[in-house]
Design a protein around this motif. Structure first.
Motif, PDB file in Angstrom:
ATOM      1  N   ASP A 134       7.594  -0.374   3.719  1.00 42.97           N
ATOM      2  CA  ASP A 134       8.719  -1.395   3.827  1.00 42.97           C
ATOM      3  C   ASP A 134       9.975  -1.135   3.376  1.00 42.97           C
ATOM      4  O   ASP A 134      10.620  -1.485   2.549  1.00 42.97           O
ATOM      5  CB  ASP A 134       8.164  -2.780   2.991  1.00 42.97           C
ATOM      6  CG  ASP A 134       6.775  -3.198   3.332  1.00 42.97           C
ATOM      7  OD1 ASP A 134       6.417  -3.321   4.626  1.00 42.97           O
ATOM      8  OD2 ASP A 134       5.884  -3.578   2.347  1.00 42.97           O
ATOM      9  N   VAL A 135      10.459  -0.313   4.414  1.00 48.40           N
ATOM     10  CA  VAL A 135      11.513   0.376   3.960  1.00 48.40           C
ATOM     11  C   VAL A 135      12.887  -0.295   4.519  1.00 48.40           C
ATOM     12  O   VAL A 135      13.075  -0.564   5.501  1.00 48.40           O
ATOM     13  CB  VAL A 135      11.578   1.883   4.571  1.00 48.40           C
ATOM     14  CG1 VAL A 135      12.903   2.729   4.225  1.00 48.40           C
ATOM     15  CG2 VAL A 135      10.530   2.503   4.250  1.00 48.40           C
ATOM     16  N   THR A 136      13.903  -0.231   3.415  1.00 47.20           N
ATOM     17  CA  THR A 136      15.377  -0.786   3.943  1.00 47.20           C
ATOM     18  C   THR A 136      16.128   0.347   3.365  1.00 47.20           C
ATOM     19  O   THR A 136      15.959   0.712   2.143  1.00 47.20           O
ATOM     20  CB  THR A 136      15.760  -2.028   3.135  1.00 47.20           C
ATOM     21  OG1 THR A 136      14.575  -2.999   3.424  1.00 47.20           O
ATOM     22  CG2 THR A 136      16.992  -2.253   3.430  1.00 47.20           C
ATOM     23  N   HIS A 161      10.681   4.225  16.235  1.00 49.93           N
ATOM     24  CA  HIS A 161      10.950   5.534  15.703  1.00 49.93           C
ATOM     25  C   HIS A 161      12.547   5.785  15.604  1.00 49.93           C
ATOM     26  O   HIS A 161      13.157   5.569  16.426  1.00 49.93           O
ATOM     27  CB  HIS A 161      10.294   6.804  16.292  1.00 49.93           C
ATOM     28  CG  HIS A 161       8.861   6.537  16.342  1.00 49.93           C
ATOM     29  ND1 HIS A 161       8.205   6.015  17.476  1.00 49.93           N
ATOM     30  CD2 HIS A 161       7.806   6.732  15.707  1.00 49.93           C
ATOM     31  CE1 HIS A 161       6.950   5.995  17.558  1.00 49.93           C
ATOM     32  NE2 HIS A 161       6.499   6.391  16.206  1.00 49.93           N
ATOM     33  N   LEU A 162      12.603   6.008  14.401  1.00 46.27           N
ATOM     34  CA  LEU A 162      13.911   6.827  14.175  1.00 46.27           C
ATOM     35  C   LEU A 162      14.433   7.926  13.284  1.00 46.27           C
ATOM     36  O   LEU A 162      13.641   7.848  12.104  1.00 46.27           O
ATOM     37  CB  LEU A 162      15.048   5.491  13.771  1.00 46.27           C
ATOM     38  CG  LEU A 162      16.524   5.989  13.414  1.00 46.27           C
ATOM     39  CD1 LEU A 162      17.252   6.128  14.590  1.00 46.27           C
ATOM     40  CD2 LEU A 162      16.908   4.789  12.902  1.00 46.27           C
ATOM     41  N   ASP A 222       8.993  -0.364   8.771  1.00 49.45           N
ATOM     42  CA  ASP A 222       7.229  -0.362   8.075  1.00 49.45           C
ATOM     43  C   ASP A 222       7.155   0.746   7.175  1.00 49.45           C
ATOM     44  O   ASP A 222       6.480   0.479   6.325  1.00 49.45           O
ATOM     45  CB  ASP A 222       6.316  -0.523   9.412  1.00 49.45           C
ATOM     46  CG  ASP A 222       6.391  -1.932   9.953  1.00 49.45           C
ATOM     47  OD1 ASP A 222       7.116  -2.845   9.692  1.00 49.45           O
ATOM     48  OD2 ASP A 222       5.873  -1.698  11.135  1.00 49.45           O
ATOM     49  N   TYR A 223       7.452   2.227   7.856  1.00 50.90           N
ATOM     50  CA  TYR A 223       7.210   3.278   7.134  1.00 50.90           C
ATOM     51  C   TYR A 223       8.258   4.156   7.383  1.00 50.90           C
ATOM     52  O   TYR A 223       9.086   4.147   8.172  1.00 50.90           O
ATOM     53  CB  TYR A 223       5.966   3.781   7.629  1.00 50.90           C
ATOM     54  CG  TYR A 223       4.624   2.868   7.744  1.00 50.90           C
ATOM     55  CD1 TYR A 223       4.086   2.721   6.570  1.00 50.90           C
ATOM     56  CD2 TYR A 223       4.366   2.306   8.930  1.00 50.90           C
ATOM     57  CE1 TYR A 223       2.770   1.833   6.675  1.00 50.90           C
ATOM     58  CE2 TYR A 223       3.272   1.602   8.938  1.00 50.90           C
ATOM     59  CZ  TYR A 223       2.488   1.207   7.933  1.00 50.90           C
ATOM     60  OH  TYR A 223       1.396   0.342   7.841  1.00 50.90           O
ATOM     61  N   GLY A 224       8.364   5.253   6.272  1.00 53.50           N
ATOM     62  CA  GLY A 224       9.287   6.143   6.330  1.00 53.50           C
ATOM     63  C   GLY A 224       8.708   7.289   5.513  1.00 53.50           C
ATOM     64  O   GLY A 224       8.231   7.316   4.463  1.00 53.50           O
ATOM     65  N   ARG A 225       9.542   8.527   5.597  1.00 61.41           N
ATOM     66  CA  ARG A 225       9.391   9.668   4.931  1.00 61.41           C
ATOM     67  C   ARG A 225      10.754  10.124   4.732  1.00 61.41           C
ATOM     68  O   ARG A 225      11.825  10.088   5.612  1.00 61.41           O
ATOM     69  CB  ARG A 225       8.776  10.829   5.595  1.00 61.41           C
ATOM     70  CG  ARG A 225       7.126  10.662   5.587  1.00 61.41           C
ATOM     71  CD  ARG A 225       6.553  11.678   6.502  1.00 61.41           C
ATOM     72  NE  ARG A 225       5.578  11.158   7.182  1.00 61.41           N
ATOM     73  CZ  ARG A 225       5.547  10.644   8.390  1.00 61.41           C
ATOM     74  NH1 ARG A 225       6.682  10.342   8.809  1.00 61.41           N
ATOM     75  NH2 ARG A 225       4.367  10.141   8.894  1.00 61.41           N
ATOM     76  N   SER A 226      11.285  10.691   3.539  1.00 61.01           N
ATOM     77  CA  SER A 226      12.553  11.275   3.185  1.00 61.01           C
ATOM     78  C   SER A 226      12.045  12.527   2.745  1.00 61.01           C
ATOM     79  O   SER A 226      11.249  12.936   1.613  1.00 61.01           O
ATOM     80  CB  SER A 226      13.017  10.568   1.861  1.00 61.01           C
ATOM     81  OG  SER A 226      14.549  11.186   1.652  1.00 61.01           O
ATOM     82  N   LEU A 272      11.777   7.206  10.171  1.00 61.18           N
ATOM     83  CA  LEU A 272      11.392   5.994  10.100  1.00 61.18           C
ATOM     84  C   LEU A 272      10.442   5.651  11.123  1.00 61.18           C
ATOM     85  O   LEU A 272      10.558   6.031  12.293  1.00 61.18           O
ATOM     86  CB  LEU A 272      12.812   4.960   9.925  1.00 61.18           C
ATOM     87  CG  LEU A 272      13.989   5.281   8.780  1.00 61.18           C
ATOM     88  CD1 LEU A 272      14.956   4.314   8.991  1.00 61.18           C
ATOM     89  CD2 LEU A 272      13.155   4.980   7.683  1.00 61.18           C
ATOM     90  N   GLU A 273       9.610   4.598  10.906  1.00 61.71           N
ATOM     91  CA  GLU A 273       8.369   4.544  11.757  1.00 61.71           C
ATOM     92  C   GLU A 273       8.138   2.980  11.780  1.00 61.71           C
ATOM     93  O   GLU A 273       7.775   2.210  10.785  1.00 61.71           O
ATOM     94  CB  GLU A 273       7.096   5.227  11.675  1.00 61.71           C
ATOM     95  CG  GLU A 273       6.220   5.346  12.937  1.00 61.71           C
ATOM     96  CD  GLU A 273       5.189   6.360  12.464  1.00 61.71           C
ATOM     97  OE1 GLU A 273       4.185   6.313  12.887  1.00 61.71           O
ATOM     98  OE2 GLU A 273       5.705   7.550  12.080  1.00 61.71           O
ATOM     99  N   GLY A 274       7.801   2.283  12.950  1.00 67.20           N
ATOM    100  CA  GLY A 274       7.334   1.087  12.975  1.00 67.20           C
ATOM    101  C   GLY A 274       8.277  -0.025  12.980  1.00 67.20           C
ATOM    102  O   GLY A 274       9.042  -0.274  11.805  1.00 67.20           O
TER     103      GLY A 274
END
Length: 181
Positions: free
Chosen positions: A23-25, A73-74, A42-46, A55-57
């Motif tokens: 739940d990424v902002t 996706h971004l 919805d999801y992400g990785r840093s 970022l995904e979803g």
């Protein structure tokens, strides 16, 4: 440029040097233009060692200037200050609730500092004119300069206007903010 996450980290993977997020902002601030870009997903990785955010979803990008992008996706590269995706995407703006421009295409390369983006493939756009009629453009790719209210449709640009149809290799438009053409 500064970046701030609006949600807490769900898992921290120290060996792989990334944080997993749900739940990424994320807020991206441009020092050069004072623009603020907010992304949600919805999801992400840093990836701390790569200066990369994935970022995904249900990914959205919203700019302070009123543009809204949607895709699945971004990626954001903090070194080049660029957003990228190969996904199909949509864009509307500059006012999200009453947009004068709607775009669709595949593949995105966007530079936050220059407020410039490229849609790599299969671009189609509809521009609402001040008289309520529409201008429709399709091309193989497109380049957009939000600070300059300028669009360039590249390679087999096909334009349908209320009173004419134009086919060209390249088509340049400059729009006055808040008006039709």
């Amino acid at each position: 440029l500064s970046i701030r996450f609006g949600r807490t980290i769900k898992k921290l993977h120290r060996k792989e040097n990334y944080a997993y997020l749900q739940d990424v902002t994320t807020y991206f601030y441009s020092d050069k233009t004072s623009n603020v870009v907010t992304t949600t997903s919805d999801y992400g990785r840093s990836w701390t060692n790569k200066n990369l955010i994935e970022l995904e979803g249900n990914v959205t990008i919203r700019s302070k200037k009123g543009y809204l992008f949607n895709m699945e996706h971004l990626n954001y590269d903090g070194n080049s200050k660029e957003f990228t995706t190969e996904d199909t995407l949509t864009m509307k703006g500059p006012e999200e609730n009453k947009p004068t421009m709607n775009l669709k295409g595949s593949g995105l390369l966007a530079n936050l500092e220059r407020e410039h983006f490229i849609i790599k493939k299969s671009v189609s756009a509809t521009k609402r004119l001040k008289d309520g009629k529409s201008l429709k453009v399709s091309s193989k790719s497109g380049e957009f300069f939000t600070n300059e209210n300028r669009a360039v449709f590249i390679n087999k640009a096909h334009t349908e206007m209320p009173s004419a149809i134009i086919d060209s290799d390249v088509l340049h438009f400059r729009f006055a903010r808040g008006t039709g053409i």
